[in-house]
Design an enzyme around this catalytic site. Structure first.
Site, mmCIF file in Angstrom:
data_model
loop_
_atom_site.group_PDB
_atom_site.id
_atom_site.type_symbol
_atom_site.label_atom_id
_atom_site.label_comp_id
_atom_site.label_asym_id
_atom_site.label_seq_id
_atom_site.Cartn_x
_atom_site.Cartn_y
_atom_site.Cartn_z
ATOM 1 N N LYS A 176 0.891 -1.214 -0.142
ATOM 2 C CA LYS A 176 0.049 -0.135 0.073
ATOM 3 C C LYS A 176 0.869 1.238 0.032
ATOM 4 O O LYS A 176 0.866 2.154 -0.765
ATOM 5 C CB LYS A 176 -0.952 0.067 1.151
ATOM 6 C CG LYS A 176 -1.833 -1.152 1.320
ATOM 7 C CD LYS A 176 -2.737 -1.181 2.576
ATOM 8 C CE LYS A 176 -1.950 -1.263 3.915
ATOM 9 N NZ LYS A 176 -1.366 -2.428 4.096
ATOM 10 N N ARG B 280 -10.160 -0.421 8.089
ATOM 11 C CA ARG B 280 -9.800 -1.877 8.492
ATOM 12 C C ARG B 280 -10.805 -2.697 9.023
ATOM 13 O O ARG B 280 -10.734 -3.840 9.240
ATOM 14 C CB ARG B 280 -8.654 -1.760 9.674
ATOM 15 C CG ARG B 280 -7.250 -1.159 9.456
ATOM 16 C CD ARG B 280 -6.454 -1.973 8.739
ATOM 17 N NE ARG B 280 -5.166 -2.366 9.175
ATOM 18 C CZ ARG B 280 -4.091 -1.528 8.802
ATOM 19 N NH1 ARG B 280 -4.097 -0.421 8.239
ATOM 20 N NH2 ARG B 280 -2.795 -1.909 9.267
ATOM 21 N N ARG C 215 11.139 -6.401 5.044
ATOM 22 C CA ARG C 215 11.076 -4.802 5.479
ATOM 23 C C ARG C 215 11.737 -5.047 6.941
ATOM 24 O O ARG C 215 12.323 -3.952 7.229
ATOM 25 C CB ARG C 215 9.704 -4.367 5.363
ATOM 26 C CG ARG C 215 9.607 -2.834 5.649
ATOM 27 C CD ARG C 215 8.058 -2.658 5.522
ATOM 28 N NE ARG C 215 7.262 -2.885 6.716
ATOM 29 C CZ ARG C 215 6.070 -2.686 6.576
ATOM 30 N NH1 ARG C 215 5.318 -2.011 5.776
ATOM 31 N NH2 ARG C 215 5.218 -3.097 7.465
ATOM 32 N N ARG D 143 10.219 -1.189 12.694
ATOM 33 C CA ARG D 143 8.748 -1.112 13.219
ATOM 34 C C ARG D 143 8.782 -2.353 14.248
ATOM 35 O O ARG D 143 8.935 -3.444 13.732
ATOM 36 C CB ARG D 143 8.065 -1.276 11.851
ATOM 37 C CG ARG D 143 7.773 0.036 11.213
ATOM 38 C CD ARG D 143 6.573 -0.002 10.199
ATOM 39 N NE ARG D 143 5.286 -0.974 10.572
ATOM 40 C CZ ARG D 143 4.190 -0.902 9.606
ATOM 41 N NH1 ARG D 143 4.348 -0.381 8.654
ATOM 42 N NH2 ARG D 143 3.152 -1.625 10.114
ATOM 43 N N ARG E 299 -1.426 -9.906 13.124
ATOM 44 C CA ARG E 299 -1.863 -9.034 11.753
ATOM 45 C C ARG E 299 -2.489 -9.564 10.613
ATOM 46 O O ARG E 299 -3.552 -8.960 10.338
ATOM 47 C CB ARG E 299 -0.779 -7.962 11.527
ATOM 48 C CG ARG E 299 -0.155 -6.966 12.426
ATOM 49 C CD ARG E 299 1.348 -6.264 12.053
ATOM 50 N NE ARG E 299 0.896 -5.447 11.047
ATOM 51 C CZ ARG E 299 2.088 -5.083 10.257
ATOM 52 N NH1 ARG E 299 3.518 -5.680 10.465
ATOM 53 N NH2 ARG E 299 1.968 -4.171 9.482
HETATM 54 N N1 LIG Z 1 5.348 -5.458 -5.673
HETATM 55 C C1 LIG Z 1 6.384 -5.739 -4.684
HETATM 56 N N2 LIG Z 1 7.233 -6.648 -4.995
HETATM 57 C C2 LIG Z 1 8.168 -6.940 -3.674
HETATM 58 N N3 LIG Z 1 8.247 -6.312 -2.814
HETATM 59 C C3 LIG Z 1 7.508 -5.344 -2.753
HETATM 60 C C4 LIG Z 1 6.464 -4.913 -3.642
HETATM 61 N N4 LIG Z 1 5.800 -3.987 -3.044
HETATM 62 C C5 LIG Z 1 6.043 -3.531 -2.157
HETATM 63 N N5 LIG Z 1 7.356 -4.386 -1.690
HETATM 64 C C6 LIG Z 1 8.303 -4.360 -0.329
HETATM 65 O O1 LIG Z 1 7.263 -5.067 0.670
HETATM 66 C C7 LIG Z 1 7.502 -4.320 1.755
HETATM 67 C C8 LIG Z 1 6.009 -3.876 2.304
HETATM 68 O O2 LIG Z 1 5.596 -2.886 1.429
HETATM 69 P P1 LIG Z 1 4.903 -1.658 1.976
HETATM 70 O O3 LIG Z 1 5.543 -1.012 3.294
HETATM 71 O O4 LIG Z 1 4.542 -0.703 0.886
HETATM 72 O O5 LIG Z 1 3.426 -2.361 2.351
HETATM 73 P P2 LIG Z 1 2.345 -2.013 3.291
HETATM 74 O O6 LIG Z 1 0.944 -2.507 2.471
HETATM 75 O O7 LIG Z 1 2.233 -0.658 3.342
HETATM 76 O O8 LIG Z 1 2.653 -2.497 4.641
HETATM 77 P P3 LIG Z 1 2.016 -2.158 6.005
HETATM 78 O O9 LIG Z 1 0.357 -2.421 6.118
HETATM 79 O O10 LIG Z 1 2.577 -3.142 7.019
HETATM 80 O O11 LIG Z 1 2.096 -0.692 6.103
HETATM 81 C C9 LIG Z 1 8.684 -3.154 1.721
HETATM 82 O O12 LIG Z 1 9.802 -3.726 2.086
HETATM 83 C C10 LIG Z 1 8.375 -2.962 -0.092
HETATM 84 O O13 LIG Z 1 9.614 -2.467 -0.303
HETATM 85 N N1 LIG Z 2 -7.269 1.977 10.153
HETATM 86 C C1 LIG Z 2 -6.825 1.476 11.175
HETATM 87 N N2 LIG Z 2 -7.870 1.046 12.371
HETATM 88 C C2 LIG Z 2 -7.231 0.427 13.415
HETATM 89 N N3 LIG Z 2 -6.065 0.289 13.659
HETATM 90 C C3 LIG Z 2 -4.925 0.655 12.790
HETATM 91 C C4 LIG Z 2 -5.427 1.361 11.498
HETATM 92 N N4 LIG Z 2 -4.319 1.717 10.801
HETATM 93 C C5 LIG Z 2 -3.313 1.008 11.409
HETATM 94 N N5 LIG Z 2 -3.942 0.595 12.562
HETATM 95 C C6 LIG Z 2 -2.901 0.034 13.667
HETATM 96 C C7 LIG Z 2 -3.199 -1.518 13.683
HETATM 97 C C8 LIG Z 2 -1.913 -1.832 12.566
HETATM 98 O O1 LIG Z 2 -1.513 -3.327 12.727
HETATM 99 C C9 LIG Z 2 -0.827 -0.858 12.882
HETATM 100 C C10 LIG Z 2 0.131 -0.550 11.781
HETATM 101 O O2 LIG Z 2 -0.738 -0.174 10.534
HETATM 102 P P1 LIG Z 2 0.015 -0.200 9.117
HETATM 103 O O3 LIG Z 2 -0.923 0.250 8.314
HETATM 104 O O4 LIG Z 2 0.606 -1.668 8.752
HETATM 105 O O5 LIG Z 2 1.261 0.579 9.027
HETATM 106 O O6 LIG Z 2 -1.431 0.266 13.329
HETATM 107 MG MG LIG Z 3 2.125 1.034 5.106
#
Ligand SMILES: Nc1ncnc2c1ncn2[C@@H]1O[C@H](COP(=O)(O)OP(=O)(O)OP(=O)(O)O)[C@@H](O)[C@H]1O
Ligand SMILES: Nc1ncnc2c1ncn2[C@H]1C[C@H](O)[C@@H](COP(=O)(O)O)O1
Ligand SMILES: [Mg+2]
Length: 210
Positions: free
Chosen positions: A33, A110, A145, A151, A162
């Site tokens: 995302k 969520r 990551r 984190r 999660r």
């Molecule tokens: N298409 C892809 N292929 C391989 N690795 C990827 C891809 N997209 C993202 N990544 C890697 O996967 C990891 C997670 O990506 P990202 O942080 O964008 O996910 P997220 O959905 O925001 O996670 P979270 O919900 O934990 O915040 C990062 O290390 C990123 O570089």
């Molecule tokens: N929208 C959300 N509602 C409740 N809790 C949340 C929301 N967004 C993030 N959180 C909490 C729970 C997740 O495990 C951590 C990390 O969020 P991420 O989007 O993976 O960075 O924060």
């Molecule tokens: Mg994220």
């Protein structure tokens, strides 16, 4: 008993008056995302607000509200709806003051109730982008990551929790917006650029006026 959450009155009038497009960005933990939002921002100039980032900033700020959040996030559970929605509203208002032309709300909703409350209090989302990735891939990406992210929730125990939260609470969000005809389901197993190509094809259909 859950701790009482302190809430401020937030005046949403400027946000509602601006009536800019809002996109919800949904997907499992590690689905990409944040990665895709960075690219969307670069191409379309939308404002990216990650609810997870807002929560982590709140924890770092040392506020009383932040102090209640660390344990919840490290357990892989969801933070109470009102806390997240207040943080999102505050960040949206700041961005609107600075002239934002639209929002990517990443990691939100969520749970179905979060989407319903946001849309009744603020505005309806234009589209919901859902990044669809198998659990095995999510775990691989998050463990990758973990090597650099710092984190607290990028560890295998919290990742498993999660994933469970995603299946039980967030998967119904996907069904809910699909039934409303607003869901764009994107297979997000490929490369970052291939996935972005699909994102662009979908956003171009609705962002001609941005
Ligand atoms: N298409 C892809 N292929 C391989 N690795 C990827 C891809 N997209 C993202 N990544 C890697 O996967 C990891 C997670 O990506 P990202 O942080 O964008 O996910 P997220 O959905 O925001 O996670 P979270 O919900 O934990 O915040 C990062 O290390 C990123 O570089
Ligand atoms: N929208 C959300 N509602 C409740 N809790 C949340 C929301 N967004 C993030 N959180 C909490 C729970 C997740 O495990 C951590 C990390 O969020 P991420 O989007 O993976 O960075 O924060
Ligand atoms: Mg994220």
């Amino acid at each position: 008993m859950a701790p009482t959450v302190e809430r401020k009155k937030i005046d949403l009038a400027p946000l509602k008056a601006a009536n800019v497009p809002i996109f919800f960005i949904v997907g499992g933990p590690g689905s990409g995302k944040g990665t895709q939002c960075d690219k969307i921002v670069a191409k379309y100039g939308l404002t990216h607000l990650s609810s997870g980032d807002l929560l982590r900033d709140e924890v770092k700020s040392g506020s009383p509200r932040g102090a209640q959040l660390t344990a919840i996030m490290e357990s892989g559970a969801l933070v109470p709806l009102e806390v997240v929605l207040d943080l999102v509203k505050e960040a949206m208002l700041i961005a609107i003051e600075k002239g934002s032309k639209g929002f990517l709300i990443d990691g939100y909703p969520r749970e179905v109730a979060q989407g319903q409350q946001f849309e009744s209090e603020i505005q309806e989302a234009k589209l919901v982008l859902f990044f669809d990735v198998a659990e095995e891939t999510l775990v691989k990406r998050l463990l990758g990551r973990a090597e650099t992210s710092g984190r607290a929730d990028d560890n295998i125990d919290t990742i498993k929790k999660r994933l469970h939260t995603f299946v039980t609470s967030t998967a119904p969000v996907v069904d809910y917006y699909e039934s409303k005809g607003k869901l764009v389901r994107i297979n997000a197993e490929g490369t970052v650029d291939d996935i972005f190509g699909v994102v662009v094809a979908n956003l171009d259909k609705v962002t001609s006026k941005i």
